[in-house]
Design a protein around this motif. Structure first.
Motif, PDB file in Angstrom:
ATOM      1  N   ILE A 101       6.641   3.962   8.200  1.00 38.74           N
ATOM      2  CA  ILE A 101       6.854   2.784   6.923  1.00 38.74           C
ATOM      3  C   ILE A 101       5.913   1.635   7.758  1.00 38.74           C
ATOM      4  O   ILE A 101       6.673   1.578   8.707  1.00 38.74           O
ATOM      5  N   THR A 102       5.407   0.696   7.681  1.00 29.79           N
ATOM      6  CA  THR A 102       4.538   0.018   8.576  1.00 29.79           C
ATOM      7  C   THR A 102       5.010  -0.990   8.237  1.00 29.79           C
ATOM      8  O   THR A 102       4.623  -1.674   6.534  1.00 29.79           O
ATOM      9  N   SER A 121       9.149   6.035  -0.773  1.00 29.01           N
ATOM     10  CA  SER A 121       9.434   7.022  -0.099  1.00 29.01           C
ATOM     11  C   SER A 121       9.557   6.627   0.962  1.00 29.01           C
ATOM     12  O   SER A 121      10.462   6.862   2.076  1.00 29.01           O
ATOM     13  N   SER A 149       3.215  -1.058   4.342  1.00 25.93           N
ATOM     14  CA  SER A 149       2.480  -0.077   4.275  1.00 25.93           C
ATOM     15  C   SER A 149       3.415   1.572   4.191  1.00 25.93           C
ATOM     16  O   SER A 149       3.902   1.352   4.955  1.00 25.93           O
ATOM     17  N   CYS A 150       3.353   2.254   2.893  1.00 27.66           N
ATOM     18  CA  CYS A 150       4.033   3.435   2.655  1.00 27.66           C
ATOM     19  C   CYS A 150       3.170   4.746   2.439  1.00 27.66           C
ATOM     20  O   CYS A 150       2.810   4.784   1.772  1.00 27.66           O
ATOM     21  N   THR A 151       3.937   5.788   4.222  1.00 24.67           N
ATOM     22  CA  THR A 151       2.761   6.819   3.372  1.00 24.67           C
ATOM     23  C   THR A 151       4.711   8.320   3.982  1.00 24.67           C
ATOM     24  O   THR A 151       5.617   7.483   3.740  1.00 24.67           O
ATOM     25  N   LEU A 152       4.271   9.082   3.648  1.00 25.27           N
ATOM     26  CA  LEU A 152       4.971   9.921   3.373  1.00 25.27           C
ATOM     27  C   LEU A 152       5.643   9.990   5.646  1.00 25.27           C
ATOM     28  O   LEU A 152       6.753  10.795   5.381  1.00 25.27           O
ATOM     29  N   GLU A 153       4.848   9.835   5.809  1.00 22.06           N
ATOM     30  CA  GLU A 153       5.414   9.684   7.568  1.00 22.06           C
ATOM     31  C   GLU A 153       5.618   8.496   8.272  1.00 22.06           C
ATOM     32  O   GLU A 153       6.461   8.556   9.217  1.00 22.06           O
ATOM     33  N   ALA A 191       1.046  -1.432  -0.300  1.00 22.40           N
ATOM     34  CA  ALA A 191       0.367  -0.740   0.324  1.00 22.40           C
ATOM     35  C   ALA A 191       0.992   1.556   0.301  1.00 22.40           C
ATOM     36  O   ALA A 191       2.013   1.748   0.952  1.00 22.40           O
ATOM     37  N   GLY A 192       0.515   1.776  -1.025  1.00 27.08           N
ATOM     38  CA  GLY A 192       1.569   3.189  -0.939  1.00 27.08           C
ATOM     39  C   GLY A 192       2.806   3.110  -1.619  1.00 27.08           C
ATOM     40  O   GLY A 192       2.818   1.915  -2.698  1.00 27.08           O
ATOM     41  N   ASP A 193       3.504   4.638  -2.364  1.00 32.23           N
ATOM     42  CA  ASP A 193       4.713   4.258  -3.112  1.00 32.23           C
ATOM     43  C   ASP A 193       5.987   3.983  -2.233  1.00 32.23           C
ATOM     44  O   ASP A 193       6.331   4.762  -1.146  1.00 32.23           O
ATOM     45  N   PRO A 194       6.452   2.888  -2.697  1.00 39.13           N
ATOM     46  CA  PRO A 194       7.713   2.191  -2.190  1.00 39.13           C
ATOM     47  C   PRO A 194       8.362   3.625  -2.508  1.00 39.13           C
ATOM     48  O   PRO A 194       9.575   3.341  -1.629  1.00 39.13           O
TER      49      PRO A 194
END
Length: 399
Positions: free
Chosen positions: A336-337, A296, A330-334, A291-294
């Motif tokens: 990484i999980t 980042s 899961s990748c977000t700007l804040e 999920a998200g943009d890796p």
């Protein structure tokens, strides 16, 4: 004002004064007056240099102008004095005085010129208007030339100042460029050293640990060889497992080095290749959700994430006999999980061993947290959180 202009003006004063001195009748009083005026011109000349204050310069210029008009009153039929007035005007407009001062002196000179013409008309009954206009034109020309020369000097000083500033800026840029090169080399060397230390630590923590255990098992197998053959064979089997694991660790470290040296393989491709290798070697099936943009994920975190996934898959197969793992990234700007679940045997109480402790230390180095959960016959789960902007380190506590 340039020194050559200062010398030229005093020469003009002396020449015109000498012409008046020659034209004067042989009367000692008039010739003496001209001689005194000439001496005053020479005396004022020495106060026009740049190291004198503006007030002193202005006073001497004012005196020179008054002396010029004295010639006009002494010789009303001659307009030579206007040449001297023009030279004085050049001197005035060459100096850095306020425009109001220049304008007032110029208007004062115009009034004195009118008074001299009136005096000439009263004494001689005739005024040579053409000569006077020619002389006044020279005065106007002198003011324009003096103003232009002053502006040229000011522009030259500005250009010189700007050139010096540009030279200093260029030198500062050169120094900054050299410092940046030195910093870049230092950072590059620190990066290399850090990578070497990381790989050395990985080899020490993983391969070194397994090789130590391998030596212990070999020693045990040697002692049991003649006493208890089944136990000796079991120890030898453990040695084989440890040797293969150590070999896998070495191969992974080598792959990491190649990846850091500029391999075109992306992080996600590396993770998928890891899953494929585990399936081929250990028949461990993996479901991977992203999920998200890796992109980042910082490059400094990627080896840590790969190592966590590898260690988790190894533990799932070796200790839990799992056949399937579910990996969620899961990748977000804040943040990484990473969550890793398997369908292995699990355990009623989580007792971290060397692998889990090493994993926790790696995560905490990046300011992250990890949680281990397990249920007997319900599999094992690892939950990892790695903040990207705001870090937090918790000292103490339990796993």
């Amino acid at each position: 004002m340039g020194n050559w202009l200062i010398h030229l003006r005093v020469v003009m004063y002396i020449l015109i004064s000498f012409m008046y001195f020659v034209k004067a009748p042989d009367q000692s009083l008039l010739k003496g007056t001209i001689f005194i005026i000439m001496a005053l011109f020479v005396y004022n000349h020495f106060f026009q240099y740049d190291f004198y204050k503006d007030k002193i310069k202005l006073s001497t210029i004012l005196i020179d102008g008054m002396l010029c008009f004295v010639y006009g009153f002494l010789f009303p039929s001659s307009t030579l004095y206007l040449i001297l007035v023009g030279v004085t005007a050049i001197t005035l407009f060459l100096s850095e005085f306020a425009n109001k001062i220049r304008q007032r002196l110029l208007w004062g000179s115009f009034v004195l010129w009118l008074i001299v013409m009136l005096e000439c008309f009263i004494r001689t009954g005739y005024v040579d208007l053409f000569d006077n206009l020619t002389g006044v034109s020279f005065v106007v020309f002198g003011t324009v030339v003096g103003d232009l020369i002053r502006k040229l000097y000011e522009a030259s000083e500005v250009v010189t100042l700007q050139y010096e500033q540009m030279s200093r800026s260029h030198q500062e840029l050169e120094d900054a460029h050299q410092q940046l090169q030195q910093y870049a080399q230092t950072v590059e060397q620190l990066t290399v050293d850090r990578e070497r230390n990381r790989i050395a630590r990985e080899i020490h923590d993983t391969v070194g640990h397994k090789m130590t255990a391998l030596l212990v098992q070999l020693q045990l197998a040697r002692e049991l060889m003649n006493q208890n053959k089944p136990k000796a064979e079991a120890a030898m089997n453990i040695c084989g497992v440890l040797a293969r694991d150590a070999l896998e660790e070495v191969r992974f470290s080598v792959k990491t080095i190649h990846s850091d040296e500029g391999s075109q393989q992306t992080f996600i491709a590396s993770v998928r290749k890891l899953f494929e290798d585990f399936y081929k070697s250990a028949s461990l099936q993996t479901t991977f959700d992203l999920a998200g943009d890796p992109t980042s994920i910082p490059s400094t975190l990627q080896p840590t994430l790969i190592r966590i996934i590898q260690e988790s898959l190894t533990n799932a197969k070796r200790h839990g006999q799992a056949t399937h793992c579910h990996v969620i990234l899961s990748c977000t700007l804040e943040m990484i999980t990473l969550t890793i679940k398997d369908n292995g045997y699990g355990m009623s109480k989580v007792t971290p061993g060397f692998g889990l402790i090493n994993m926790k230390e790696r995560i905490e180095e990046h300011g992250g947290t990890v949680c281990f959960q397990s249920i007997h016959q319900g599999g094992f789960e690892i939950d990892v959180e790695l903040p990207l902007h705001q870090k937090r380190w918790i000292i103490g506590g339990v796993l």
